[in-house]
Design a protein around this motif. Structure first.
Motif, PDB file in Angstrom:
ATOM      1  N   PRO A  50     -10.474  17.767  67.602  1.00 22.08           N
ATOM      2  CA  PRO A  50     -10.477  16.349  67.972  1.00 22.08           C
ATOM      3  C   PRO A  50     -10.590  15.434  66.763  1.00 22.08           C
ATOM      4  O   PRO A  50     -11.403  15.662  65.859  1.00 22.08           O
ATOM      5  CB  PRO A  50     -11.714  16.227  68.871  1.00 22.08           C
ATOM      6  N   GLY A  51      -9.749  14.411  66.745  1.00 19.73           N
ATOM      7  CA  GLY A  51      -9.783  13.442  65.662  1.00 19.73           C
ATOM      8  C   GLY A  51      -8.909  13.788  64.471  1.00 19.73           C
ATOM      9  O   GLY A  51      -8.744  12.972  63.564  1.00 19.73           O
ATOM     10  N   ASN A  52      -8.342  14.995  64.448  1.00 21.57           N
ATOM     11  CA  ASN A  52      -7.487  15.413  63.334  1.00 21.57           C
ATOM     12  C   ASN A  52      -6.102  14.781  63.495  1.00 21.57           C
ATOM     13  O   ASN A  52      -5.380  15.079  64.442  1.00 21.57           O
ATOM     14  CB  ASN A  52      -7.374  16.941  63.309  1.00 21.57           C
ATOM     15  N   THR A  53      -5.757  13.905  62.570  1.00 19.86           N
ATOM     16  CA  THR A  53      -4.465  13.211  62.653  1.00 19.86           C
ATOM     17  C   THR A  53      -3.357  13.958  61.915  1.00 19.86           C
ATOM     18  O   THR A  53      -2.191  13.566  61.986  1.00 19.86           O
ATOM     19  CB  THR A  53      -4.589  11.791  62.080  1.00 19.86           C
ATOM     20  N   SER A  54      -3.706  15.030  61.205  1.00 21.97           N
ATOM     21  CA  SER A  54      -2.705  15.792  60.448  1.00 21.97           C
ATOM     22  C   SER A  54      -2.075  16.910  61.273  1.00 21.97           C
ATOM     23  O   SER A  54      -0.961  17.346  60.987  1.00 21.97           O
ATOM     24  CB  SER A  54      -3.345  16.389  59.182  1.00 21.97           C
ATOM     25  N   HIS A  55      -2.799  17.391  62.273  1.00 24.47           N
ATOM     26  CA  HIS A  55      -2.308  18.507  63.081  1.00 24.47           C
ATOM     27  C   HIS A  55      -2.520  18.194  64.556  1.00 24.47           C
ATOM     28  O   HIS A  55      -3.508  17.568  64.939  1.00 24.47           O
ATOM     29  CB  HIS A  55      -3.044  19.802  62.732  1.00 24.47           C
ATOM     30  N   ASN A  56      -1.597  18.655  65.381  1.00 24.88           N
ATOM     31  CA  ASN A  56      -1.728  18.493  66.825  1.00 24.88           C
ATOM     32  C   ASN A  56      -1.469  19.825  67.508  1.00 24.88           C
ATOM     33  O   ASN A  56      -1.231  20.849  66.856  1.00 24.88           O
ATOM     34  CB  ASN A  56      -0.777  17.407  67.334  1.00 24.88           C
ATOM     35  N   THR A  57      -1.521  19.817  68.832  1.00 27.26           N
ATOM     36  CA  THR A  57      -1.365  21.070  69.587  1.00 27.26           C
ATOM     37  C   THR A  57      -0.086  21.810  69.219  1.00 27.26           C
ATOM     38  O   THR A  57      -0.085  23.031  69.067  1.00 27.26           O
ATOM     39  CB  THR A  57      -1.379  20.772  71.100  1.00 27.26           C
ATOM     40  N   ARG A  58       0.995  21.086  69.062  1.00 22.70           N
ATOM     41  CA  ARG A  58       2.271  21.734  68.775  1.00 22.70           C
ATOM     42  C   ARG A  58       2.346  22.283  67.349  1.00 22.70           C
ATOM     43  O   ARG A  58       2.930  23.357  67.122  1.00 22.70           O
ATOM     44  CB  ARG A  58       3.421  20.746  69.004  1.00 22.70           C
ATOM     45  N   SER A  59       1.754  21.601  66.388  1.00 20.31           N
ATOM     46  CA  SER A  59       1.933  21.994  64.987  1.00 20.31           C
ATOM     47  C   SER A  59       0.964  23.083  64.534  1.00 20.31           C
ATOM     48  O   SER A  59       1.199  23.740  63.523  1.00 20.31           O
ATOM     49  CB  SER A  59       1.780  20.772  64.076  1.00 20.31           C
ATOM     50  N   ILE A  60      -0.137  23.283  65.265  1.00 22.21           N
ATOM     51  CA  ILE A  60      -1.126  24.289  64.856  1.00 22.21           C
ATOM     52  C   ILE A  60      -0.623  25.675  65.255  1.00 22.21           C
ATOM     53  O   ILE A  60      -0.307  25.925  66.431  1.00 22.21           O
ATOM     54  CB  ILE A  60      -2.482  24.013  65.525  1.00 22.21           C
ATOM     55  N   PRO A  61      -0.519  26.624  64.316  1.00 22.26           N
ATOM     56  CA  PRO A  61      -0.065  27.979  64.658  1.00 22.26           C
ATOM     57  C   PRO A  61      -0.914  28.592  65.764  1.00 22.26           C
ATOM     58  O   PRO A  61      -2.137  28.436  65.782  1.00 22.26           O
ATOM     59  CB  PRO A  61      -0.212  28.746  63.336  1.00 22.26           C
ATOM     60  N   LYS A  62      -0.271  29.301  66.673  1.00 26.45           N
ATOM     61  CA  LYS A  62      -0.945  29.846  67.857  1.00 26.45           C
ATOM     62  C   LYS A  62      -1.003  31.353  67.773  1.00 26.45           C
ATOM     63  O   LYS A  62       0.019  32.040  67.695  1.00 26.45           O
ATOM     64  CB  LYS A  62      -0.160  29.439  69.106  1.00 26.45           C
ATOM     65  N   VAL A  63      -2.206  31.900  67.763  1.00 26.80           N
ATOM     66  CA  VAL A  63      -2.412  33.346  67.794  1.00 26.80           C
ATOM     67  C   VAL A  63      -2.299  33.814  69.245  1.00 26.80           C
ATOM     68  O   VAL A  63      -2.886  33.208  70.151  1.00 26.80           O
ATOM     69  CB  VAL A  63      -3.788  33.710  67.213  1.00 26.80           C
ATOM     70  N   VAL A  64      -1.533  34.882  69.483  1.00 27.08           N
ATOM     71  CA  VAL A  64      -1.319  35.375  70.845  1.00 27.08           C
ATOM     72  C   VAL A  64      -1.432  36.883  70.890  1.00 27.08           C
ATOM     73  O   VAL A  64      -1.191  37.573  69.894  1.00 27.08           O
ATOM     74  CB  VAL A  64       0.064  34.954  71.399  1.00 27.08           C
ATOM     75  N   ALA A  65      -1.812  37.398  72.069  1.00 21.45           N
ATOM     76  CA  ALA A  65      -1.847  38.847  72.296  1.00 21.45           C
ATOM     77  C   ALA A  65      -1.796  39.097  73.794  1.00 21.45           C
ATOM     78  O   ALA A  65      -2.199  38.251  74.593  1.00 21.45           O
ATOM     79  CB  ALA A  65      -3.106  39.461  71.698  1.00 21.45           C
ATOM     80  N   GLY A  66      -1.300  40.273  74.171  1.00 22.35           N
ATOM     81  CA  GLY A  66      -1.249  40.650  75.577  1.00 22.35           C
ATOM     82  C   GLY A  66      -1.790  42.044  75.795  1.00 22.35           C
ATOM     83  O   GLY A  66      -1.857  42.851  74.857  1.00 22.35           O
ATOM     84  N   MET A  67      -2.191  42.319  77.022  1.00 20.42           N
ATOM     85  CA  MET A  67      -2.605  43.673  77.394  1.00 20.42           C
ATOM     86  C   MET A  67      -1.349  44.507  77.623  1.00 20.42           C
ATOM     87  O   MET A  67      -0.766  44.499  78.709  1.00 20.42           O
ATOM     88  CB  MET A  67      -3.465  43.643  78.658  1.00 20.42           C
TER      89      MET A  67
END
Length: 437
Positions: free
Chosen positions: A164-181
């Motif tokens: 919250p409050g970060n104007t340099s990064h948003n939900t789309r630009s932040i790399p997303k770590v993912v994994a599945g069973m």
């Protein structure tokens, strides 16, 4: 596979459970990328504000809601989960009073999903938790649906990384770590987030992804504890820790600056390390370093109030029990209205217990909102800073360094200013009345 095709073509309806600081920005981002999105929440007040086109999260504007109105709807009716081909869980994971993981929100949500889920659905937990939660807690609950994991429904984990409050990064630009069973679940989760965010980072298992998130927050908690302890040491040596950090930060390698403060706030850093320490006990592994960091950070509000007591007694000539204190900033960090785990609330409680009269100003928090703790302060209103005069305030305590606060005006109150954020010095203001704490 049909589900993979539906996800890859962005025709899958995405259900997001929990429309808070994580869920609402994620819902808007997914809708903006073309997915039909349904948001689920139990809070009727949130539904009312969304119905009125009003956002209650700083990262989402009213204009953002208007932009995605054709793709995004919301409801308290969890039976509509049956319409979704992807369900993302974004609910709180707090601690109990015994500082143990409280997964009640996750478990209740997963039971609701199990009641309504359809075959051909992928479920992803985003809430921060200890390694093993996805497979050990969610999987057995989802299997009560009568559907088979890995065949009818698929499960994964992708930790939220909102700031919250970060104007340099948003939900789309932040790399997303993912994994599945399993590989197929991993493929589905990867395809889903590849359609929402710019960069997807796949790791082997949900437990790995859970560990990634908790490691990120422990890294910050431990390093903040380190500079908090250095601050206490350097204060005794009459050395300004802020000047030390500024000097050290000039090194172009091998150093990363962290900054002291009055305590830790936000949903992640004060809480997440204890999720790992709890899980580690199951494996009979000590976590002395992490627990020590938590002890140091938890004690900072007490240190601040102790120093405030000394300053008021010495410079004002009265006990804290007879003093009127202006608390500057109650949000947990600058330039946001987020009150989750704010150390300002602990400061307010400690000052109340000491008998002081406390008023607060905060340009982002005109009224203290409902919280899980500190219910005695809910609906307390901020004071208008323009009405404050020198004869009303005995000391000023700066707890949050919002840019919108008029710090120069605090000098007109002609009383000691206890600055836990170094904000007065950073603005080049007269430091005669300022005490760095």
């Amino acid at each position: 596979m049909a589900l993979l095709d539906v996800i890859s073509s962005r025709k899958a309806r995405v259900g997001i459970v929990g429309l808070g600081y994580v869920g609402l920005p994620l819902a808007v981002t997914a809708a903006r990328q073309g997915f039909p999105v349904t948001g689920f929440d139990i809070d009727d007040s949130k539904m009312a504000r969304l119905d009125a086109g009003e956002s209650y999260i700083g990262a989402v504007t009213d204009a953002d809601l208007k932009d995605v109105k054709d793709k995004f709807d919301w409801t308290t009716d969890f039976s509509r989960l049956a319409e979704c081909q992807a369900i993302l869980i974004c609910v709180p994971t707090p601690l109990t009073k015994q500082r143990e993981p409280d997964l009640s929100f996750v478990e209740e949500t997963t039971h609701k999903i199990a009641q309504h889920i359809s075959a051909g659905t992928v479920v992803v937990l985003e809430s921060t938790t200890y390694p093993g939660t996805t497979e050990e807690v969610l999987a057995p609950i989802l299997e009560t649906s009568g559907l088979t994991l890995g065949k009818d429904i698929f499960l994964g984990f992708s930790p939220e990384r909102e700031d919250p409050g970060n104007t340099s990064h948003n939900t789309r630009s932040i790399p997303k770590v993912v994994a599945g069973m399993g590989d197929l679940a991993g493929d589905l989760v990867e395809a889903l987030y590849a359609g929402i965010v710019d960069t997807v980072v796949r790791v082997p298992t949900p437990a790995t992804a859970e560990a990634v998130k908790i490691t990120e927050n422990i890294f910050r908690a431990v390093n903040i504890a380190l500079v908090n302890e250095l601050k206490l040491i350097y204060d005794k040596m009459d050395i300004d820790v802020w000047e030390v950090i500024e000097g050290a930060a000039t090194k172009p390698f091998g150093y990363m600056p962290f900054y002291p403060g009055p305590g830790l706030g936000g949903h992640c850093i004060p809480i997440d390390p204890f999720y790992l320490t709890w899980k580690a006990r199951e494996h009979e592994v000590p976590t002395r370093f992490i627990e020590l960091a938590g002890e140091i950070n938890t004690n900072m509000p007490h240190h601040v109030v102790d120093r405030l007591r000394e300053i008021v007694d010495r410079e004002v000539g009265k006990g804290l029990s007879r003093a009127r204190i202006l608390l500057v900033g109650v949000a947990y960090k600058k330039n946001v209205s987020d009150m989750r785990e704010s150390p300002s609330m602990k400061l307010m409680e400690l000052l109340d217990e000491a008998g002081a009269e406390v008023v607060y100003i905060d340009p982002h928090v005109p009224e203290i909102p409902p919280m899980r703790e500190y219910k005695q302060y809910v609906a307390r209103s901020a004071t208008d800073p323009k009405t404050l005069t020198a004869d009303q305030i005995d000391a000023v305590l700066i707890a949050t360094d919002h840019d919108a606060t008029d710090y120069a005006a605090l000098l007109d109150l002609d009383c000691p200013i206890i600055d836990t954020r170094n904000v007065m010095a950073k603005r080049g203001l007269d430091m005669d009345r300022v005490r760095k704490v």
